[in-house]
Design an enzyme around this catalytic site. Structure first.
Site, PDB file in Angstrom:
ATOM      1  N   TYR A  70       8.883  -3.079 -10.456  1.00  0.00           N
ATOM      2  CA  TYR A  70       7.514  -2.784 -10.853  1.00  0.00           C
ATOM      3  C   TYR A  70       6.804  -1.752  -9.974  1.00  0.00           C
ATOM      4  CZ  TYR A  70       2.488  -3.415 -11.146  1.00  0.00           C
ATOM      5  OH  TYR A  70       1.149  -3.185 -11.253  1.00  0.00           O
TER       6      TYR A  70
ATOM      7  N   ASN B 210       1.989  -0.009   5.544  1.00  0.00           N
ATOM      8  CA  ASN B 210       2.366  -0.642   4.281  1.00  0.00           C
ATOM      9  C   ASN B 210       3.266  -1.824   4.606  1.00  0.00           C
ATOM     10  OD1 ASN B 210       4.657   0.318   1.602  1.00  0.00           O
ATOM     11  ND2 ASN B 210       3.239  -1.371   1.722  1.00  0.00           N
ATOM     12  N   GLY B 211       2.832  -3.019   4.189  1.00  0.00           N
ATOM     13  CA  GLY B 211       3.637  -4.208   4.456  1.00  0.00           C
ATOM     14  C   GLY B 211       2.753  -5.355   4.879  1.00  0.00           C
TER      15      GLY B 211
ATOM     16  N   SER C 268       4.290   0.474 -16.943  1.00  0.00           N
ATOM     17  CA  SER C 268       5.357   0.127 -16.002  1.00  0.00           C
ATOM     18  C   SER C 268       6.631  -0.342 -16.708  1.00  0.00           C
ATOM     19  CB  SER C 268       4.864  -0.925 -15.016  1.00  0.00           C
ATOM     20  OG  SER C 268       4.306  -2.014 -15.702  1.00  0.00           O
TER      21      SER C 268
ATOM     22  N   GLY D  76      -1.987   1.516  -4.609  1.00  0.00           N
ATOM     23  CA  GLY D  76      -3.214   0.880  -4.135  1.00  0.00           C
ATOM     24  C   GLY D  76      -4.427   1.655  -4.573  1.00  0.00           C
TER      25      GLY D  76
ATOM     26  N   CYS E 195       0.837  -1.206   0.000  1.00  0.00           N
ATOM     27  CA  CYS E 195       0.000   0.000   0.000  1.00  0.00           C
ATOM     28  C   CYS E 195       0.870   1.254   0.000  1.00  0.00           C
ATOM     29  CB  CYS E 195      -0.849   0.022   1.256  1.00  0.00           C
ATOM     30  SG  CYS E 195      -1.718  -1.510   1.567  1.00  0.00           S
TER      31      CYS E 195
ATOM     32  N   CYS F   1      10.883 -13.912  -4.025  1.00  0.00           N
ATOM     33  CA  CYS F   1       9.939 -14.315  -5.085  1.00  0.00           C
ATOM     34  C   CYS F   1      10.678 -14.976  -6.244  1.00  0.00           C
ATOM     35  CB  CYS F   1       9.102 -13.130  -5.553  1.00  0.00           C
ATOM     36  SG  CYS F   1      10.047 -11.687  -6.055  1.00  0.00           S
TER      37      CYS F   1
ATOM     38  N   CYS G   1      15.537  -8.382  -0.521  1.00  0.00           N
ATOM     39  CA  CYS G   1      14.695  -9.563  -0.461  1.00  0.00           C
ATOM     40  C   CYS G   1      14.414  -9.964  -1.911  1.00  0.00           C
ATOM     41  CB  CYS G   1      13.382  -9.281   0.259  1.00  0.00           C
ATOM     42  SG  CYS G   1      12.290 -10.725   0.255  1.00  0.00           S
TER      43      CYS G   1
HETATM   44  P1  AMP Z   1       0.277 -11.458 -14.898  1.00  0.00           P
HETATM   45  O1  AMP Z   1      -0.711 -11.041 -15.901  1.00  0.00           O
HETATM   46  O2  AMP Z   1      -0.373 -12.113 -13.712  1.00  0.00           O
HETATM   47  O3  AMP Z   1       1.400 -12.265 -15.442  1.00  0.00           O
HETATM   48  O4  AMP Z   1       0.919 -10.125 -14.278  1.00  0.00           O
HETATM   49  C1  AMP Z   1       1.975  -9.486 -14.913  1.00  0.00           C
HETATM   50  C2  AMP Z   1       1.592  -8.089 -15.274  1.00  0.00           C
HETATM   51  O5  AMP Z   1       1.084  -7.401 -14.141  1.00  0.00           O
HETATM   52  C3  AMP Z   1       2.788  -7.295 -15.763  1.00  0.00           C
HETATM   53  O6  AMP Z   1       2.377  -6.533 -16.879  1.00  0.00           O
HETATM   54  C4  AMP Z   1       3.190  -6.411 -14.601  1.00  0.00           C
HETATM   55  O7  AMP Z   1       3.528  -5.113 -15.034  1.00  0.00           O
HETATM   56  C5  AMP Z   1       1.973  -6.393 -13.708  1.00  0.00           C
HETATM   57  N1  AMP Z   1       2.310  -6.718 -12.305  1.00  0.00           N
HETATM   58  C6  AMP Z   1       3.327  -7.423 -11.836  1.00  0.00           C
HETATM   59  N2  AMP Z   1       3.279  -7.524 -10.494  1.00  0.00           N
HETATM   60  C7  AMP Z   1       2.183  -6.867 -10.120  1.00  0.00           C
HETATM   61  C8  AMP Z   1       1.589  -6.594  -8.850  1.00  0.00           C
HETATM   62  N3  AMP Z   1       2.108  -7.037  -7.715  1.00  0.00           N
HETATM   63  N4  AMP Z   1       0.464  -5.860  -8.852  1.00  0.00           N
HETATM   64  C9  AMP Z   1      -0.081  -5.413  -9.984  1.00  0.00           C
HETATM   65  N5  AMP Z   1       0.431  -5.642 -11.198  1.00  0.00           N
HETATM   66  C10 AMP Z   1       1.545  -6.364 -11.275  1.00  0.00           C
END
Ligand code: AMP
Length: 477
Positions: A256, A116-117, A297, A42, A15, A450, A447
């Site tokens: 990201y 946030n966290g 992004s 958020g 957040c 992931c 970290c």
């Molecule tokens: P996905 O469609 O589930 O593979 O998510 C990947 C896409 O979502 C990429 O275009 C990223 O820019 C974006 N993305 C990656 N991580 C997040 C996150 N934690 N929250 C929102 N968007 C994300």
């Protein structure tokens, strides 16, 4: 049961938090603009709590900052101290009861918390509260934290905050409002960013430096892990809160989450992302006519890729900027529909071209496939997908919504299989070494759980993570 609940009802996540101490200023209005600048962190709920030295007032609701606040509900938020919050969360925890800040009356007067966290030992902390007769209205770890503060030993807030820090395990960047002071607190690992800046007549604190810039703050700097910053009519003081642990800044903030115009650990995010793109071009070169980004992004990474590969950069997809992040939609079906709603291809640019499309990450794989299809339908001859981070194989328990083991496409499939599933001509992920070269910091500073599956404080939280791993597979499957 408790662990399963934590697992599917993560609450505070990645957040955005804001705080301000500035006598003579309309602090609620400044907080509103601070939150606006943090909206990317958020979109689910927003809230502001204000103290005038006697009473504290709160307004929070589900929705975007611009939907939650108007002149009518900002007007009663009078005072010289404020905290604010924008909330990001998964479908399961998308409930008004979890909107922040939380505000309580305590023996020391009002206390408000924005977080946030994500804590990983919430079950233990919940049981501790229950044993003392404290009830809880939600599964939100922030509610646990505020109740712990309200009931902690000591008659001064710094003492109580230190007590909380000695018990809470996990990620927390907090802004705390009391009757007469603003506190900013960062966990001893420094998982989530938190910065402070000077205002003409006070101080502001925010998750990201971009929000401090927006509200006109100067002398912006980061708050160190384990530190409590206290701001009141005596000025600003740093108080040791807990011994700093091995640094564990979330590397996904660079990849990201953070806004490209923010600085983290002394680096401009936009520049780091360009370097990620350059490394990616070196690791996975390809003959092509055009480099484009999945906007917005991945734009800096795509620019870096194009510069390094010496291939023209162009826009192949136009994003409807008002539709929000598709990731935030409540379920996979809506998420997939969201991608077509979100992007339109530019056929004139794509027709007959061999295209490199750069994205920052693949999580579930929901975005990539429809994008590749969209580009092909618009006339692209070849579509080569390049990802400016390594394969995400493990969930995040420290605050980023990354789905469960089962949902993570790179946990289930090899790179070749992901490529086939997505329907791209080729797929290249940045390596861990390439990522670390681009961020110019040693691995020990981050970290990277992931990507690597090596979780911080594993000895202390290992049981939780292993059990959670099992639960998540059940939930996800
Ligand atoms: P996905 O469609 O589930 O593979 O998510 C990947 C896409 O979502 C990429 O275009 C990223 O820019 C974006 N993305 C990656 N991580 C997040 C996150 N934690 N929250 C929102 N968007 C994300």
């Amino acid at each position: 049961m408790g662990i399963q609940t934590q697992c599917i009802d993560k609450q505070s996540e990645a957040c955005g938090v804001f705080g301000i101490y500035a006598p003579g200023t309309d602090v609620a209005r400044v907080t509103f603009f601070g939150l606006y600048a943090l909206q990317h962190r958020g979109q689910e709920s927003a809230g502001i709590a204000v103290s005038d030295g006697l009473r504290a007032t709160l307004h929070k609701k589900m929705g975007l900052v611009s939907q939650v606040f108007d002149e009518d509900n900002l007007a009663p938020l009078q005072g010289h101290i404020a905290i604010g919050h924008v909330r990001y969360s998964t479908a399961d925890s998308s409930r008004a009861i979890s909107a922040q800040p939380f505000l309580l009356e305590s023996a020391l007067g009002p206390i408000g918390v924005a977080h946030n966290g994500n804590l990983v030992n919430t079950e233990e902390l919940r049981q501790g509260l229950f044993a003392h007769g404290v009830g809880l209205a939600s599964y939100c770890d922030t509610e646990i934290m505020i109740q712990m503060l309200a009931g902690a030993p000591g008659d001064a807030w710094p003492e109580r905050i230190r007590h909380l820090m000695s018990k809470a395990l996990g990620a927390y960047s907090l802004t705390i409002l009391t009757r007469n002071a603003l506190y900013a607190v960062r966990d001893p690992w420094g998982f989530r960013p938190l910065s402070i800046g000077r205002l003409e007549n006070g101080w502001a604190v925010a998750s990201e430096s971009c929000a401090l810039q927006t509200v006109g703050a100067t002398e912006i700097r980061e708050i160190e892990p384990g530190v409590i910053v206290e701001i009141d009519d005596q000025g600003v003081r740093e108080i040791p809160g807990a011994d700093p642990e091995k640094s564990n800044l979330c590397i996904f903030e660079y990849i990201y989450f953070a806004r490209p115009d923010s600085h983290i650990d002394g680096q401009l995010i936009h520049e780091v992302r360009q370097s990620l793109g350059r490394e990616l071009a070196r690791e996975h070169p390809v003959e092509a006519d055009l480099v484009m980004a999945v906007p917005d992004s991945a734009t800096p990474a795509a620019i870096g890729f194009a510069l390094e590969a010496d291939i023209p950069y162009g826009e192949g997809l136009i994003k409807n900027r008002y539709i929000g992040r598709t990731f935030i939609q409540p379920d996979d079906r809506l998420r997939q529909a969201g991608i077509a709603l979100k992007f339109n291809p530019l056929s004139q640019t794509l027709e007959g071209k061999r295209v490199v499309v750069v994205d920052d990450s693949i999580v579930r794989g929901n975005t990539s496939r429809p994008i590749v299809e969209l580009l092909r339908r618009a006339g692209a001859r070849e579509v080569h997908l390049r990802i400016s981070s390594p394969p995400i194989k493990h969930p995040c328990f420290m605050g980023v919504d990354m789905a469960t083991y089962d949902e993570l496409i790179a946990h289930r499939l090899s790179v070749q299989e992901v490529c086939e599933q997505i329907g791209a001509d080729s797929l290249g992920y940045l390596s861990m070494q390439g990522m670390l070269r681009a961020v110019q910091r040693p691995m020990s500073r981050f970290c990277v759980a992931c990507f690597s599956g090596e979780y911080p404080f594993e000895e202390r939280a290992g049981g939780f993570i292993r059990e959670c791993e099992g639960m998540c597979e059940v939930v996800g499957g």
